[in-house]
Write a protein that holds these residues in place. Structure first.
Motif, PDB file in Angstrom:
ATOM      1  N   GLY A 150       0.816  -1.206   0.000  1.00 13.44           N
ATOM      2  CA  GLY A 150       0.000   0.000   0.000  1.00 13.44           C
ATOM      3  C   GLY A 150       0.851   1.256   0.000  1.00 13.44           C
ATOM      4  N   PHE A 151       1.870   1.299   0.844  1.00 12.41           N
ATOM      5  CA  PHE A 151       2.746   2.475   0.872  1.00 12.41           C
ATOM      6  C   PHE A 151       3.540   2.611  -0.426  1.00 12.41           C
ATOM      7  CE2 PHE A 151       2.130   2.448   5.530  1.00 12.41           C
ATOM      8  CZ  PHE A 151       1.862   3.795   5.709  1.00 12.41           C
ATOM      9  N   MET A 152       3.938   1.499  -1.016  1.00 16.56           N
ATOM     10  CA  MET A 152       4.661   1.588  -2.286  1.00 16.56           C
ATOM     11  C   MET A 152       3.785   2.197  -3.375  1.00 16.56           C
ATOM     12  SD  MET A 152       7.793   0.724  -2.058  1.00 16.56           S
ATOM     13  CE  MET A 152       8.273   0.397  -3.751  1.00 16.56           C
ATOM     14  N   VAL A 153       2.538   1.756  -3.459  1.00 19.09           N
ATOM     15  CA  VAL A 153       1.635   2.310  -4.469  1.00 19.09           C
ATOM     16  C   VAL A 153       1.375   3.787  -4.196  1.00 19.09           C
ATOM     17  CG1 VAL A 153      -0.736   2.240  -5.341  1.00 19.09           C
ATOM     18  CG2 VAL A 153       0.571   0.121  -5.105  1.00 19.09           C
ATOM     19  N   LYS A 154       1.184   4.142  -2.936  1.00 19.84           N
ATOM     20  CA  LYS A 154       0.950   5.548  -2.590  1.00 19.84           C
ATOM     21  C   LYS A 154       2.131   6.416  -3.012  1.00 19.84           C
ATOM     22  CE  LYS A 154       0.201   8.643   1.360  1.00 19.84           C
ATOM     23  NZ  LYS A 154       0.011   8.733   2.830  1.00 19.84           N
ATOM     24  N   ILE A 155       3.348   5.971  -2.727  1.00 14.72           N
ATOM     25  CA  ILE A 155       4.526   6.763  -3.072  1.00 14.72           C
ATOM     26  C   ILE A 155       4.723   6.821  -4.579  1.00 14.72           C
ATOM     27  CG2 ILE A 155       7.053   6.682  -3.025  1.00 14.72           C
ATOM     28  CD1 ILE A 155       6.918   5.989  -0.107  1.00 14.72           C
ATOM     29  N   LEU A 156       4.579   5.708  -5.262  1.00 15.89           N
ATOM     30  CA  LEU A 156       4.864   5.672  -6.695  1.00 15.89           C
ATOM     31  C   LEU A 156       3.824   6.423  -7.517  1.00 15.89           C
ATOM     32  CD1 LEU A 156       6.164   2.015  -7.053  1.00 15.89           C
ATOM     33  CD2 LEU A 156       7.497   4.127  -6.949  1.00 15.89           C
ATOM     34  N   THR A 157       2.597   6.493  -7.033  1.00 11.22           N
ATOM     35  CA  THR A 157       1.564   7.245  -7.753  1.00 11.22           C
ATOM     36  C   THR A 157       1.462   8.678  -7.275  1.00 11.22           C
ATOM     37  OG1 THR A 157      -0.177   6.566  -6.209  1.00 11.22           O
ATOM     38  CG2 THR A 157       0.195   5.160  -8.154  1.00 11.22           C
ATOM     39  N   GLY A 158       1.945   8.950  -6.052  1.00 17.53           N
ATOM     40  CA  GLY A 158       1.790  10.281  -5.471  1.00 17.53           C
ATOM     41  C   GLY A 158       0.354  10.609  -5.140  1.00 17.53           C
ATOM     42  N   ARG A 159      -0.458   9.577  -4.924  1.00 16.91           N
ATOM     43  CA  ARG A 159      -1.890   9.783  -4.675  1.00 16.91           C
ATOM     44  C   ARG A 159      -2.371   8.866  -3.562  1.00 16.91           C
ATOM     45  NH1 ARG A 159      -4.013   9.305 -10.959  1.00 16.91           N
ATOM     46  NH2 ARG A 159      -2.811  11.079 -11.800  1.00 16.91           N
ATOM     47  N   ARG A 160      -3.586   9.132  -3.107  1.00 14.51           N
ATOM     48  CA  ARG A 160      -4.251   8.195  -2.208  1.00 14.51           C
ATOM     49  C   ARG A 160      -4.487   6.880  -2.937  1.00 14.51           C
ATOM     50  NH1 ARG A 160      -7.176  10.317   2.261  1.00 14.51           N
ATOM     51  NH2 ARG A 160      -6.753  12.540   2.585  1.00 14.51           N
ATOM     52  N   LEU A 161      -4.655   5.820  -2.178  1.00 17.75           N
ATOM     53  CA  LEU A 161      -4.900   4.526  -2.798  1.00 17.75           C
ATOM     54  C   LEU A 161      -6.257   4.507  -3.490  1.00 17.75           C
ATOM     55  CD1 LEU A 161      -3.579   2.008  -0.108  1.00 17.75           C
ATOM     56  CD2 LEU A 161      -2.352   3.081  -2.007  1.00 17.75           C
ATOM     57  N   PRO A 162      -6.396   3.689  -4.527  1.00 15.10           N
ATOM     58  CA  PRO A 162      -7.684   3.622  -5.236  1.00 15.10           C
ATOM     59  C   PRO A 162      -8.781   3.065  -4.351  1.00 15.10           C
ATOM     60  CG  PRO A 162      -6.213   1.892  -5.984  1.00 15.10           C
ATOM     61  CD  PRO A 162      -5.388   2.782  -5.108  1.00 15.10           C
ATOM     62  N   GLY A 163     -10.012   3.240  -4.792  1.00 16.89           N
ATOM     63  CA  GLY A 163     -11.154   2.905  -3.957  1.00 16.89           C
ATOM     64  C   GLY A 163     -11.434   1.431  -3.802  1.00 16.89           C
ATOM     65  N   THR A 164     -10.963   0.595  -4.719  1.00 12.68           N
ATOM     66  CA  THR A 164     -11.286  -0.824  -4.655  1.00 12.68           C
ATOM     67  C   THR A 164     -10.027  -1.678  -4.658  1.00 12.68           C
ATOM     68  OG1 THR A 164     -11.386  -1.216  -7.047  1.00 12.68           O
ATOM     69  CG2 THR A 164     -13.389  -0.365  -5.982  1.00 12.68           C
ATOM     70  N   LEU A 165     -10.154  -2.879  -4.107  1.00 13.01           N
ATOM     71  CA  LEU A 165      -9.042  -3.823  -4.088  1.00 13.01           C
ATOM     72  C   LEU A 165      -8.607  -4.184  -5.503  1.00 13.01           C
ATOM     73  CD1 LEU A 165      -7.123  -5.813  -2.695  1.00 13.01           C
ATOM     74  CD2 LEU A 165      -9.044  -7.425  -2.507  1.00 13.01           C
ATOM     75  N   ASP A 166      -9.551  -4.392  -6.401  1.00 14.37           N
ATOM     76  CA  ASP A 166      -9.195  -4.745  -7.778  1.00 14.37           C
ATOM     77  C   ASP A 166      -8.360  -3.655  -8.437  1.00 14.37           C
ATOM     78  OD1 ASP A 166     -10.449  -7.181  -7.616  1.00 14.37           O
ATOM     79  OD2 ASP A 166     -12.292  -6.527  -8.627  1.00 14.37           O
ATOM     80  N   ASP A 167      -8.732  -2.406  -8.217  1.00 12.15           N
ATOM     81  CA  ASP A 167      -7.959  -1.308  -8.793  1.00 12.15           C
ATOM     82  C   ASP A 167      -6.566  -1.223  -8.165  1.00 12.15           C
ATOM     83  OD1 ASP A 167      -9.991  -0.617 -10.512  1.00 12.15           O
ATOM     84  OD2 ASP A 167     -10.764   1.012  -9.256  1.00 12.15           O
ATOM     85  N   PHE A 168      -6.472  -1.514  -6.877  1.00  7.02           N
ATOM     86  CA  PHE A 168      -5.182  -1.531  -6.196  1.00  7.02           C
ATOM     87  C   PHE A 168      -4.280  -2.613  -6.792  1.00  7.02           C
ATOM     88  CE2 PHE A 168      -2.666  -3.479  -2.700  1.00  7.02           C
ATOM     89  CZ  PHE A 168      -1.783  -2.431  -2.485  1.00  7.02           C
ATOM     90  N   LEU A 169      -4.811  -3.817  -6.975  1.00  8.46           N
ATOM     91  CA  LEU A 169      -4.018  -4.900  -7.545  1.00  8.46           C
ATOM     92  C   LEU A 169      -3.581  -4.572  -8.968  1.00  8.46           C
ATOM     93  CD1 LEU A 169      -6.059  -7.969  -6.227  1.00  8.46           C
ATOM     94  CD2 LEU A 169      -3.915  -7.049  -5.322  1.00  8.46           C
ATOM     95  N   ALA A 170      -4.442  -3.888  -9.704  1.00  4.43           N
ATOM     96  CA  ALA A 170      -4.073  -3.478 -11.060  1.00  4.43           C
ATOM     97  C   ALA A 170      -2.907  -2.495 -11.037  1.00  4.43           C
ATOM     98  CB  ALA A 170      -5.280  -2.864 -11.771  1.00  4.43           C
TER      99      ALA A 170
END
Length: 270
Positions: free
Chosen positions: A165-185
Motif C-alpha cells: 500500500g505504501f509503495m503504491v501511494k509513493i509511486l503514484t503520489g496519490r491516495r490509494l484507489p477505492g477498490t481492491l481490484d484497482d489496487f491490484l491493477a
C-alpha cells in the motif's frame, strides 16, 4: 566463510548513488524482498466494513490508514532464488531507505508503534532532516528499472498489504484507489506481474505467526541488524523465502502463490 552483510543506509545525500548501485545489480539479482516501517495504524476497521467481503474489508481498513500516514523506512534486499546477495567492497549488502516525510511532532501516528521503533534505533529527527523525499524516490525508482515493468523482477513481502500500500501511494503520489481490484491493477503496473507474500506460503506448510516466529520455526537466524528496522526485516524476509523455496519447491511457490496476499486475497487466519 560467507562475507559479512552490510545494511546500507540511504539518505537524501546518497540516494542517487545507491539507486544507481541497485540498478547495476538487478539483472544478476532479480528478486527483491522488501519491508516497510511506518507509524503504526491509527484507524480501526469501520463497522461498515463488516458488510464487505473479507478481502475488500481488509483493503478498506488498510487504505484508510495508508492514506493518512507517511512512510518512515523502506528496506530492499536484492537476491536470487538461492539467497545470494550483491557484494560491494567485500561485503554482501541490503539497503535501507530513510524517508523525510514523517514528522513525529505533527503527523498522525500510533504512540506505541513509535515507541517501539525508537527503541529499535529509528531516529525520527534525523529522518526528518536528512531523509529522502518520497517524490524524489518515486522518480528515481521509476528511471532505475525497479518499476513500471522495465525489467522482469520478482517482489517478495511478509504479510505485505501495508508494504505494498505504501509503495503504491509513493509511486503514484496519490491516495490509494477505492477498490481492491484497482489496487491490484496498480501493483501490476508499477511493480510487475510477479509478487509473493511469504506468510501464505508459510501457512501452507503449517507455519504460523509473525516473521520472527516463522524464522525460528525454520531455524533461520537474522543475518544482520535489528527487528523493526526495514533493511534488516527485508533481509530476514529474504532468508525465510529462500528456506521456504527449499522446502516447498520454487515451481510450487511460483505457480500457486503469485499475487496471493495475506488478508487481501487469502482469508486472514493467524
Amino acid at each position: 566463510m560467507a562475507a559479512e552483510i552490510e545494511i546500507r543506509e540511504v539518505w537524501a545525500s546518497n540516494v542517487v548513488a545507491e539507486i544507481s548501485l541497485i540498478h547495476k545489480f538487478l539483472q544478476q539479482f532479480p528478486i527483491i524482498s522488501m519491508d516497510t516501517e511506518f507509524p503504526g495504524t491509527v484507524f480501526k476497521p469501520s463497522p461498515l466494513f463488516k458488510k464487505l467481503p473479507a478481502g475488500d474489508a481488509a483493503y478498506a481498513a488498510m487504505k484508510r490508514n495508508v492514506d493518512a500516514l507517511h512512510l518512515i523506512q523502506l528496506g530492499l534486499t536484492l537476491h536470487d532464488a538461492a539467497g545470494n546477495l550483491p557484494e560491494l567492497g567485500g561485503r554482501r549488502c541490503a539497503w535501507e531507505f530513510n524517508f523525510a516525510d514523517f514528522d513525529s511532532n505533527t503527523d498522525p501516528h500510533n504512540p506505541e508503534s513509535l515507541s517501539l521503533l525508537a527503541r529499535q534505533g529509528v531516529d525520527f529527527a534525523r529522518n526528518r532532516l536528512e531523509g529522502v523525499d518520497s517524490r524524489s524516490f518515486a522518480l528515481l525508482f521509476k528511471i532505475s528499472g525497479l518499476g513500471l515493468r522495465r525489467r522482469r523482477l520478482t517482489w517478495v513481502t511478509f504479510h505485505g498489504a501495508y508494504d505494498l500500500g505504501f509503495m503504491v501511494k509513493i509511486l503514484t503520489g496519490r491516495r490509494l484507489p477505492g477498490t481492491l481490484d484497482d489496487f491490484l491493477a496498480l501493483l501490476r503496473v508499477h511493480l510487475g506481474p510477479s509478487m509473493y507474500d511469504v506468510k501464505p506460503v508459510a501457512r501452507a506448510l503449517e507455519l504460523h505467526g509473525g516473521l520472527e516466529r516463522i524464522a525460528r520455526s525454520l531455524k533461520v537466524e537474522r543475518a544482520a541488524g535489528r527487528s523493526h528496522q526495514a533493511g534488516s526485516d527485508s533481509l530476514l524476509t529474504m532468508q525465510v523465502f529462500v528456506e521456504l523455496i527449499k522446502r516447498f519447491g520454487e515451481e510450487n511457490i511460483l505457480e500457486e502463490f503469485n499475487y496471493v496476499f495475506f488478508g487481501l486475497t487469502e482469508a486472514s487466519r493467524s
